[in-house]
Design an enzyme around this catalytic site. Structure first.
Site, PDB file in Angstrom:
ATOM      1  N   GLU A 220       1.511   4.067  -1.963  1.00 58.91           N
ATOM      2  CA  GLU A 220       0.344   4.397  -1.144  1.00 58.91           C
ATOM      3  C   GLU A 220       0.676   5.509  -0.145  1.00 58.91           C
ATOM      4  O   GLU A 220       0.331   5.438   1.036  1.00 58.91           O
ATOM      5  CB  GLU A 220      -0.171   3.149  -0.419  1.00 58.91           C
ATOM      6  CG  GLU A 220      -0.699   2.090  -1.373  1.00 58.91           C
ATOM      7  CD  GLU A 220      -1.228   0.856  -0.666  1.00 58.91           C
ATOM      8  OE1 GLU A 220      -0.648   0.490   0.379  1.00 58.91           O
ATOM      9  OE2 GLU A 220      -2.197   0.260  -1.142  1.00 58.91           O
TER      10      GLU A 220
ATOM     11  N   GLU B  76      -3.547  -2.656  -7.506  1.00 55.93           N
ATOM     12  CA  GLU B  76      -3.549  -3.760  -6.544  1.00 55.93           C
ATOM     13  C   GLU B  76      -4.975  -4.266  -6.413  1.00 55.93           C
ATOM     14  O   GLU B  76      -5.754  -3.767  -5.601  1.00 55.93           O
ATOM     15  CB  GLU B  76      -3.021  -3.327  -5.169  1.00 55.93           C
ATOM     16  CG  GLU B  76      -1.531  -3.110  -5.090  1.00 55.93           C
ATOM     17  CD  GLU B  76      -1.066  -2.903  -3.637  1.00 55.93           C
ATOM     18  OE1 GLU B  76      -1.864  -3.129  -2.707  1.00 55.93           O
ATOM     19  OE2 GLU B  76       0.100  -2.516  -3.453  1.00 55.93           O
TER      20      GLU B  76
END
Length: 626
Positions: free
Chosen positions: A185, A263
């Site tokens: 991320e 995710e």
């Protein structure tokens, strides 16, 4: 463990082994951008994965948690590697005990789970300093997660230890790691340092080679700074987010290839002083179902959260300092203590989609398919009994109903035919020799072969089972087959029950589908007879014991004998599982009778067919009155 080389064998056997044994250099996991999908060993593939962190689970419990994930219908596990867990001091490395990364990879292999690996160097994970070692801060001016030379030197030193350990476990090398994430991320971090990301990508390629799939993961707002050319772009979001908008945004960065949510949040983390976080089961399952309908690959974060033992919890800064609790339960499908939750059963039902046999193929055939140009018999692949699935792909579009048949009565004994998972009908030895199919180029043709029992009288010839000749579609003999010898009894033994489905209208032939439920017996009970009104044909198990075949539609036998010792009494739960091969009744039910029904047909041979080219008319069944 990682596959070993086969022993030295006489040279005459080598051509056969080339067909029968999966070779490391034929293994591949790639992106098929033209068709927006992954290919695993050349076959279309979609992963349904779950996150589990080996560093949050005692080593002695790894196998238990991984098996529960596999039995929930997952085919992959995703996990981080925390740098600070393995390099507590500069140049001091620990891969022993609960830090034995290769042992965890081996446990995942035993559980038949592929691996999606996230080695950082930064991992977040609500873990101490996001996995970065605290000793990095001994240089006060260091700029973390950037191209700062001090930070890159420490990263390079760590990865030159870690990544070579992973290399033998890459899928194309015979291991189970199908993809590896670069950073984590990164688009959500303030630096947006593309020099740093390019450095990491080059380092991964230098140490792992060009064949492993490398990818990035970001939330929708982080795609701009988190994605990098040459790395496959994936996204993360939860059930409350707008899937359509986020996947549309992802397409701006990755126009072609499979959609991936790396995710998908099944729950959320907890902070000290706040309420325990939960996620609504119906919202989580609905979001998963919608993504699977799109053909997306999904990783559920977390599937089992575990515990932040010791001092390993992280903290967030959201207007104030928020340290994370010791428990990392996460409201995950498997609880912190390893117990299945209602969320697990609900997600499993979405994954299994009524228990269609094809949904469980990687469990039914854990070692993967056998490849051959021509179909091979049961005996050639050492499958003595039961079922084997034959799979190939149409090489051209068939736009009009076209005859599928097998020359020389080559179906031994019954074949259940599906195109892209849709049941088409049955071919049967000596009885029904053809079906008519349509399909687009690349459509998946599955033929499930049932061994109905080898000849015991009347012929001295060997009674081979399976497809004895290549099927012919129109004028084309079909080749390039994948053969899956199915371990049905093992699946039934470990499979969690699925409820019987109910609908208000009669269903079209469903094709091979598992159904399961539980029942209890008050008192001691005795011998009984299982009656399956309205079911067509299949196999049935009680408490994991294979009772045998039923063929209610054909007769004469309508009931199956159930010996008393097979049943649990005094309110204990018994499990019954059926593999219905053709057609389930609109109101599925099972009955236990006190006497058998062994003659339910008239004095004519009853032949059941699904299409108009029957060889004799169907006769109604007449029950014996019991």
């Amino acid at each position: 463990m990682a596959p070993k080389k086969p022993p030295c064998l006489p040279s005459l056997l080598l051509p056969l082994l080339t067909l029968l044994l999966p070779q490391a250099d034929t293994r591949s996991f790639i992106v098929d951008r033209e068709n927006d999908r992954f290919l695993l060993d050349g076959a279309p593939f979609r992963y349904v994965s779950g996150s589990l962190h080996y560093f949050r689970v005692p080593r002695v419990l790894w196998a238990d948690r991984l098996l529960k994930m596999r039995m929930s219908g997952l085919n992959a596990v995703q996990f981080y590697v925390p740098w600070n867990y393995h390099e507590p001091e500069p140049g001091v490395y620990n891969f022993n005990g609960s830090r034995d990364l290769t042992a965890f990879l081996n446990e995942a292999s035993i559980a038949d789970l592929l691996v999606i690996l996230r080695p950082g160097p930064y991992i977040c994970a609500e873990w101490e300093m996001g996995g970065l070692p605290a000793w990095l801060l001994q240089k006060p001016e260091i700029q973390l997660r950037t191209s700062d030379p001090d930070f890159l030197a420490a990263v390079d030193s760590w990865f030159k230890v870690l990544l070579p350990k992973l290399y033998p476990w890459l899928y194309h090398n015979g291991g189970n790691i199908i993809s590896i994430q670069v950073e984590n991320e990164y688009g959500s971090y303030k630096a947006c340092d593309f020099t740093y990301m390019r450095h990491l990508a080059g380092l991964f390629r230098a140490l792992l080679g060009d064949r492993i799939l490398l990818f990035t993961t970001d939330g929708p707002e982080g795609l701009k700074c988190g994605s990098l050319q040459g790395l496959y772009t994936t996204v993360d979001f939860g059930p409350a987010d707008n899937m359509t908008e986020i996947f549309a945004l992802l397409r701006k960065y990755e126009p072609h290839g499979p959609l991936v949510n790396s995710e998908y949040y099944t729950g959320w983390l907890d902070y000290w002083g706040q309420n325990h976080s939960t996620r609504c089961i119906s919202a989580v399952t609905k979001g998963l179902e919608n993504m699977l309908k799109l053909g997306a690959s999904v990783n559920m974060y977390m599937f089992h959260g575990g515990t932040n033992f010791g001092y390993w919890n992280g903290a967030d800064e959201k207007g104030r300092f928020l340290p994370i609790t010791t428990s990392y339960d996460y409201d995950a499908p498997i609880s912190e203590a390893g117990d299945p939750t209602p969320k697990l059963f609900a997600l499993r039902n979405v994954i299994s989609k009524d228990g269609y046999l094809l949904s469980f193929l990687d469990i039914l055939c854990p070692h993967g398919p056998i490849r051959s140009i021509l179909p091979m018999t049961f005996e050639a692949v050492k499958q003595d009994h039961g079922f084997m699935l034959y799979r190939t792909y149409l090489t051209h579009t068939v736009s009009e109903p076209t005859q599928l048949w097998v020359p020389n009565n080559g179906v031994h004994d019954r074949a259940y035919v599906m195109v892209d998972g849709v049941f088409q009908g049955v071919l049967e030895r000596n009885m029904k020799h053809q079906l008519f199919l349509m399909g687009k180029m690349g459509a998946k043709l599955d033929i499930l072969l049932e061994n109905m029992g080898r000849l015991s009288f009347g012929s001295n010839s060997s009674d081979f089972k399976g497809l004895l000749e290549p099927p012919v579609l129109g004028q084309t003999a079909l080749t390039q087959w994948l053969m899956f010898p199915l371990k049905v009894d093992k699946l039934v033994k470990w499979w969690f029950p699925l409820p019987l489905l109910r609908s208000s209208h009669a269903q079209a032939p469903s094709g091979p589908t598992f159904y399961s439920t539980t029942f209890s017996i008050l008192g001691e009970g005795g011998d009984t007879f299982l009656f399956l009104p309205g079911w067509t044909k299949g196999q049935v198990w009680i408490n994991g014991f294979n009772l045998g075949r039923y063929w209610t539609r054909q007769g004469p036998q309508q009931t199956l004998y159930v010996p008393r010792p097979l049943l649990f009494s005094r309110g204990a739960l018994n499990k019954i599982t059926l593999l219905e091969l053709e057609n389930v009744p609109s109101e599925p039910q099972i009955q236990f009778l006190d006497r058998p029904i062994l003659n339910s047909t008239l004095h004519k041979t009853y032949i059941y067919s699904l299409s108009a080219d029957t060889q004799s008319p169907s006769e109604p069944m007449e029950l014996s009155g019991h």
